[in-house]
Design an enzyme around this catalytic site. Structure first.
Site, PDB file in Angstrom:
ATOM      1  N   ARG A  39       0.817  -1.225   0.000  1.00 52.17           N
ATOM      2  CA  ARG A  39       0.000   0.000   0.000  1.00 52.17           C
ATOM      3  C   ARG A  39       0.846   1.269   0.000  1.00 52.17           C
ATOM      4  O   ARG A  39       0.414   2.313   0.481  1.00 52.17           O
ATOM      5  CB  ARG A  39      -0.978   0.019   1.172  1.00 52.17           C
ATOM      6  N   LYS A  99       2.320  11.445 -10.655  1.00 51.00           N
ATOM      7  CA  LYS A  99       1.422  10.593 -11.438  1.00 51.00           C
ATOM      8  C   LYS A  99       2.131   9.302 -11.802  1.00 51.00           C
ATOM      9  O   LYS A  99       3.236   9.317 -12.322  1.00 51.00           O
ATOM     10  CB  LYS A  99       0.989  11.307 -12.718  1.00 51.00           C
ATOM     11  N   GLU A 136       7.397  18.643 -24.565  1.00 51.59           N
ATOM     12  CA  GLU A 136       6.943  19.045 -23.226  1.00 51.59           C
ATOM     13  C   GLU A 136       7.565  20.384 -22.822  1.00 51.59           C
ATOM     14  O   GLU A 136       6.934  21.201 -22.149  1.00 51.59           O
ATOM     15  CB  GLU A 136       7.276  17.962 -22.194  1.00 51.59           C
ATOM     16  N   LYS A 141       6.483  22.984 -13.779  1.00 50.83           N
ATOM     17  CA  LYS A 141       5.654  21.845 -13.398  1.00 50.83           C
ATOM     18  C   LYS A 141       5.406  21.859 -11.885  1.00 50.83           C
ATOM     19  O   LYS A 141       4.273  21.644 -11.424  1.00 50.83           O
ATOM     20  CB  LYS A 141       6.348  20.538 -13.792  1.00 50.83           C
ATOM     21  N   GLU A 170      -4.981  17.225  -9.666  1.00 53.35           N
ATOM     22  CA  GLU A 170      -5.607  17.587 -10.933  1.00 53.35           C
ATOM     23  C   GLU A 170      -7.108  17.791 -10.813  1.00 53.35           C
ATOM     24  O   GLU A 170      -7.896  17.160 -11.510  1.00 53.35           O
ATOM     25  CB  GLU A 170      -5.301  16.524 -12.010  1.00 53.35           C
ATOM     26  N   ARG A 199      -4.016  22.083 -12.566  1.00 49.45           N
ATOM     27  CA  ARG A 199      -3.100  21.112 -13.175  1.00 49.45           C
ATOM     28  C   ARG A 199      -3.545  20.673 -14.562  1.00 49.45           C
ATOM     29  O   ARG A 199      -2.743  20.190 -15.364  1.00 49.45           O
ATOM     30  CB  ARG A 199      -2.927  19.905 -12.240  1.00 49.45           C
ATOM     31  N   ASN A 203      -2.309  19.394 -19.547  1.00 47.39           N
ATOM     32  CA  ASN A 203      -2.801  18.503 -20.596  1.00 47.39           C
ATOM     33  C   ASN A 203      -2.858  19.175 -21.958  1.00 47.39           C
ATOM     34  O   ASN A 203      -3.335  18.586 -22.927  1.00 47.39           O
ATOM     35  CB  ASN A 203      -4.190  17.973 -20.227  1.00 47.39           C
ATOM     36  N   HIS A 206      -2.427  17.243 -25.054  1.00 44.81           N
ATOM     37  CA  HIS A 206      -2.448  15.829 -24.686  1.00 44.81           C
ATOM     38  C   HIS A 206      -3.758  15.124 -25.009  1.00 44.81           C
ATOM     39  O   HIS A 206      -3.768  13.905 -25.171  1.00 44.81           O
ATOM     40  CB  HIS A 206      -2.143  15.663 -23.191  1.00 44.81           C
ATOM     41  N   HIS A 210      -2.969  11.963 -26.873  1.00 44.58           N
ATOM     42  CA  HIS A 210      -3.249  10.609 -26.372  1.00 44.58           C
ATOM     43  C   HIS A 210      -4.111   9.832 -27.351  1.00 44.58           C
ATOM     44  O   HIS A 210      -3.875   8.660 -27.611  1.00 44.58           O
ATOM     45  CB  HIS A 210      -3.981  10.672 -25.022  1.00 44.58           C
ATOM     46  N   HIS A 225       5.314   9.499 -27.725  1.00 46.17           N
ATOM     47  CA  HIS A 225       4.412  10.345 -26.950  1.00 46.17           C
ATOM     48  C   HIS A 225       4.606  11.836 -27.290  1.00 46.17           C
ATOM     49  O   HIS A 225       3.651  12.552 -27.589  1.00 46.17           O
ATOM     50  CB  HIS A 225       4.636  10.112 -25.461  1.00 46.17           C
TER      51      HIS A 225
END
Lengths: 358, 358
Positions: A122, A144, A186, A228, A238, A242, A246, A249, A253, A266
């Site tokens: 965990r 993330k 990026e 960032k 997010e 945040r 994206n 993106h 994506h 990517h």
């Protein structure tokens, strides 16, 4: 070495940027407060021969007992199946709650090893040692972690902040040309969404960047990571600000998914996505046409693709976007530019997107 | 219906206990603040024919669009492999960030569906609808989710609090005898570690409990859950107080692993573990021999095993304990009783444990 802290309350942690840091990683990890003996270094078969030995040596010298865990390179390792093989090796190495995982590699390794650290017992500590430009300027910071499903990328994951980010920029010199350039997508993104003057600096420095001048790169990596960090500090999970990260993106994506993982890197998909988002920004955020042209031209100078696939409807882009996890309530949360350096959020329907990109 | 709140700041949530609550689940979920349309009900093939229809109907009546996802019954479904099949079905059902997962079943379903909710899209809402006594008095509350590895149980997971716990005690009437009795191990555990007077009440009420008198059971479930909530409110992530809930579990888990998943039910293994821990408590926490005898006798009256396997060394119990995730720094964090109703923590080495149990 440049160092700053990401201020995240109990999850606050240092970020170190500089050449030769892998050989100093053990000491930097001790300084970050970790003192268990056993840890795992997760890396891939491309990175291992280059950097695993100096990292493992540095950890051992600092008093740790690292177990080296290698996965196959490439996006297909970002799976629950690969995660399971890593979990089993970590269990065999008897890593305890006080132990930690070091992610040595690019975005795939960072996301995979991060997910493993987030969920093993965990949650145990994680150190990010990014070795690609994409990972150094973006994915290694912010907590993330994720693996992919067959249906779409990054559908399974967790937020799990690293205890330290150690960006050894000397590793950038061993990157292939295409892999290096995708990282610039990026970098350009940060300039586009929150730092107008950085656009001019990138225009000025692009030649030095492309010949991988280390002092210029060190400054670029730090500036990107600080942007960032600024965003993540204000919206770790997010729920608001945040989302501007994206930019490029949503379509990026979808393009990766529709074209099949691996056809586009990517960063290449994000580059195309930024061009598409800039076009939509003219329509829905009154972005000046000259700003759009300047952004597209910078992306081109970085050697990244800018052409939106003309047959994108047939590519299944719409289906992929409909499954995108940023979707909520039927419309898509879209990031647009009001001007270079200033992003805004708008909800757009699939129809609106189609109408202006076809 | 009895209702109380678990006070966990932003993760605070209600707990409802009573007969017939599955038919009211839709309204209770609306009251908990969820308003997305799409959700997933995760259950197993044993529970589905009994309770899936009324639950799905109740959700639909309340305005939700539930997708029903069924897994095989039993511990082997608590795997990354099964999790992946559930993830894919959730993606196909287009559950969004605002969507939620309802775990309908016992501990296996709760842990598995909880892990899925914790990690799908980096976390979506979870509703626990426990249908076994073990899940109703223990595993549905507290936010622990997990799947097993080959090496050991519960090695992979996350903390993820439910948005509501809905314990329909009418489901207890359909439990098999052995499955019902194993739940009593956790009930007795709460009495042993934090509620001395509850031992006397359980001695008085055991006959009514065993004939499943619903009004007695409702009180027992509520009292157990309130004890669990008290502990979780003070130590959500098990860095201190919450460890007392592991009373009987260190040896219990090892026994389950060593004997092979399924030979002992979890509660049966915990029962044996409590007897072993009580014996160690005499040695290391000065537990009175009459208190030990009273606890063992209550466990016996509940129809649970109390004999510590004499050949436990050969069973590989030691190896299994060495891998136990509560181990830190070589010794084992052990929960002992000073008296009935009062638990303490002691670090014991494997040697100390062996010496007094052989």
């Amino acid at each position: 070495m440049r160092t700053f802290r990401v201020e995240l309350g109990a999850q606050a942690h240092p970020v170190h940027i500089g050449p030769g840091l892998i050989a100093r990683a053990g000491d930097l990890i001790v300084a970050a407060g970790l003192d268990s003996t056993r840890c795992a270094v997760v890396t891939d078969a491309t990175v291992a021969p280059l950097y695993a030995s100096p990292l493992v040596e540095s950890l051992a010298t600092a008093g740790f007992e690292p177990a080296l865990i290698e996965v196959a390179p490439g996006e297909q390792s970002k799976s629950l199946h690969t995660a399971e093989t890593v979990f089993e090796q970590i269990a065999q190495a008897r890593i305890e709650r006080s132990g930690f995982v070091v992610a040595l590699g690019g975005g795939v390794v960072g996301d995979l090893a991060g997910f493993v650290a987030a969920t093993y017992l965990r949650g145990i500590a994680l150190i990010q040692v990014p070795t690609t430009l994409t990972a150094q300027v973006d994915s290694s910071l912010g907590g993330k972690t994720a693996v992919n499903l067959r249906s779409a990328k990054n559908l399974v994951g967790a937020f799990h902040q690293p205890r330290a980010v150690i960006a050894d920029i000397a590793t950038l010199s061993t990157l292939g040309e295409r892999e290096f350039r995708e990282g610039l997508a990026e970098v350009i993104k940060y300039a586009a969404i929150m730092d107008g003057p950085m656009i001019a600096d990138l225009e000025r420095d692009m030649d030095a960047i492309l010949r991988r001048d280390l002092s210029v790169l060190e400054a670029v990596v730090e500036r990107s990571l600080r942007h960032k960090a600024y965003v993540v500090e204000r919206d770790e999970h997010e729920s608001g600000l945040r989302r501007i990260l994206n930019f490029g993106h949503t379509i990026g994506h979808a393009l990766e998914t529709a074209a099949g993982y691996g056809s586009f890197l990517h960063g290449e998909a994000v580059a195309v996505g930024m061009v598409a988002a800039a076009r939509l920004s003219r329509e829905f955020a009154a972005l000046d046409i000259s700003d759009e042209a300047r952004l597209v031209s910078l992306i081109e100078r970085a050697g990244l693709p800018t052409a939106i696939p003309t047959r994108w409807r047939e590519l299944g882009l719409l289906d992929a976007m409909a499954l995108d996890k940023k979707r909520a309530g039927g419309a898509i949360e879209f990031i647009l530019l009001r001007e270079l350096g200033h992003a805004i959020t708008r909800r757009l329907t699939l129809d609106e997107i189609v109408a202006h990109l076809s």
